[in-house]
Scaffold this active site. Structure first.
Site, PDB file in Angstrom:
ATOM      1  N   GLY A  83       0.822  -1.201   0.000  1.00  0.00           N
ATOM      2  CA  GLY A  83       0.000   0.000   0.000  1.00  0.00           C
ATOM      3  C   GLY A  83       0.857   1.251   0.000  1.00  0.00           C
ATOM      4  O   GLY A  83       2.079   1.192   0.145  1.00  0.00           O
ATOM      5  N   GLY A 118      -0.249  -4.875   1.149  1.00  0.00           N
ATOM      6  CA  GLY A 118      -1.558  -4.710   0.533  1.00  0.00           C
ATOM      7  C   GLY A 118      -1.835  -5.675  -0.593  1.00  0.00           C
ATOM      8  O   GLY A 118      -2.979  -6.060  -0.833  1.00  0.00           O
ATOM      9  N   GLU A 171       6.531  -5.993   7.591  1.00  0.00           N
ATOM     10  CA  GLU A 171       6.107  -4.782   8.292  1.00  0.00           C
ATOM     11  C   GLU A 171       6.850  -4.489   9.587  1.00  0.00           C
ATOM     12  O   GLU A 171       6.949  -3.331   9.990  1.00  0.00           O
ATOM     13  CB  GLU A 171       4.595  -4.845   8.558  1.00  0.00           C
ATOM     14  CG  GLU A 171       3.727  -4.638   7.341  1.00  0.00           C
ATOM     15  CD  GLU A 171       3.605  -5.888   6.469  1.00  0.00           C
ATOM     16  OE1 GLU A 171       3.019  -5.792   5.380  1.00  0.00           O
ATOM     17  OE2 GLU A 171       4.088  -6.962   6.887  1.00  0.00           O
ATOM     18  N   ASP A 199      -0.611  -6.633   8.516  1.00  0.00           N
ATOM     19  CA  ASP A 199      -2.043  -6.350   8.576  1.00  0.00           C
ATOM     20  C   ASP A 199      -2.770  -6.987   7.394  1.00  0.00           C
ATOM     21  O   ASP A 199      -2.424  -8.078   6.985  1.00  0.00           O
ATOM     22  CB  ASP A 199      -2.280  -4.839   8.660  1.00  0.00           C
ATOM     23  CG  ASP A 199      -1.832  -4.081   7.420  1.00  0.00           C
ATOM     24  OD1 ASP A 199      -0.927  -4.564   6.704  1.00  0.00           O
ATOM     25  OD2 ASP A 199      -2.383  -3.002   7.159  1.00  0.00           O
TER      26      ASP A 199
END
Length: 393
Positions: free
Chosen positions: A104, A152, A175, A183
């Protein structure tokens, strides 16, 4: 983690690894002056071909990184296809040959967070709503994860019915290296990979390539990249596109993909160690296990973990352990709380600075050690948001 032993050789390996990550991460950002409402009309291409929907992520110059504009186009189109009785399948792919989706717009989110722009709320919220749509989709969903698939991009693929890797697939959830956490429903799929593989991938950011993405359970099929065009034609030509029939077509192309050598799973020699050493209720326990093991492999893992955000590692381990028995929806609600607290704290901004902005590969985490990340701090990350800000699915 002050007592982790370090040598010039291992430090150099870690620096190189972080530099490789930064090359990927630097593409995953806004490229202008951070006009948070920017929307390119062709950043994603949506087509209906006969009874099939086709989504093409169309930002190849930035590795098809996902922005809010794309999310706001994909989600309603998926809903429209799902409500159309004649739609039998949805295919999602990335433009170009380098990436399915490298993640993302991380830098845009942190820049928005600094000035209080709503993007830091809206991006995560609407992305997770899209992840949930994919995870509950009633129509067969085929993700062609050719090339880099991180963050993402994982959320756009892993929750769907079919995930097709190629020899060019590079999967990772890195991450913890930027002060975030795995996530997009990472808490849901990672603990379901079996053993402690998900914990290991989440804490270390280890990168899986090619057939190993299938062997780990992230992908459902493997098809070499030079057969993808024919595979897509075959899928689009199907008259009766039921899940079973789609699976047979994918398996047919997998069985023809023999030009790429089939070797043992890259982590196979260490699966027993992963399951044993990464089996802990706390990151401190895992670090202790690795120190007591003392092998060269264990030392390398300690060196890797010593570079990650201590706060990120602690919230990541709790995220995965708690999510083992949770629904996807409950996991996404939990992850949204985590995302918003990351935006309110220090390490996410510092990680992005170190890897994307200044690119010095030397983040100054705060707190700097595992011991200083208190249980109260971790509890705060998991605490509810004001009712009007909670994610509702």
């Amino acid at each position: 983690m002050k007592n982790v032993e370090s040598t010039p050789d291992t430090d150099m390996l870690i620096r190189r690894s972080l530099q490789r990550l930064s090359v990927v991460f630097q593409h995953v950002k806004m490229t202008s002056s951070y006009n948070f409402s920017t929307s390119a009309p062709d950043d994603v291409i949506l087509e209906t071909i006969d009874t099939k929907g086709v989504i093409t992520l169309n930002r190849p110059k930035v590795l098809n990184s996902l922005n809010l504009s794309m999310i706001r186009k994909i989600h309603p189109q998926l809903t429209a296809w799902e409500n159309e009785p004649l739609t039998t399948m949805v295919i999602i792919k990335g433009a170009g040959d380098k990436a399915f989706c490298a993640g993302g717009d991380i830098r845009a989110v942190t820049e928005a967070g600094k000035v209080g722009d709503r993007l830091s709320q809206d991006f995560f919220k609407e992305e997770y709503m899209l992840n949930n749509k994919i995870g509950t989709y009633e129509i067969p969903y085929v993700a062609l994860i050719d090339g880099i698939t991180m963050g993402g991009g994982v959320g756009l693929s892993v929750h769907g019915m079919f995930r097709v890797a190629t020899e060019r697939t590079l999967f990772a959830m890195p991450e913890t290296a930027i002060g975030l956490f795995p996530d997009v429903g990472g808490g849901y799929f990672l603990p379901r990979l079996g053993g402690k593989l998900g914990v290991y991938l989440a804490l270390s950011g280890f990168r899986l390539k090619g057939r190993d993405v299938l062997k780990a359970g992230v992908a459902t099929h493997f098809v070499q990249s030079d057969k993808l065009a024919d595979l897509e034609k075959s899928l689009l030509a199907m008259e009766n596109a039921r899940a079973h029939d789609i699976g047979e077509v994918l398996y047919k192309y997998q069985s023809m993909s023999t030009d790429i050598p089939d070797t043992d799973f890259v982590l196979e020699p260490h699966i027993e160690e992963i399951d044993r050493l990464f089996n802990g209720d706390t990151v401190e326990e895992i670090v202790h296990n690795l120190k007591m093991e003392g092998s060269e492999w264990a030392k390398k893992q300690l060196d890797t973990l010593s570079k990650m955000s201590p706060t990120s590692m602690k919230i990541t381990l709790r995220q995965i352990l708690e999510a083992e028995t949770m629904t996807l929806q409950d996991v996404l609600v939990m992850e949204y709380r985590l995302s918003q607290h990351c935006v309110e704290d220090h390490d996410f901004y510092e990680g992005v600075r170190a890897l994307l902005v200044d690119k010095d590969q030397s983040p100054k985490w705060n707190p700097a050690t595992l011991e200083k990340v208190t249980p109260q701090k971790v509890d705060w990350y998991f605490s509810p948001l004001p009712e009007e800000r909670e994610l509702k699915l």
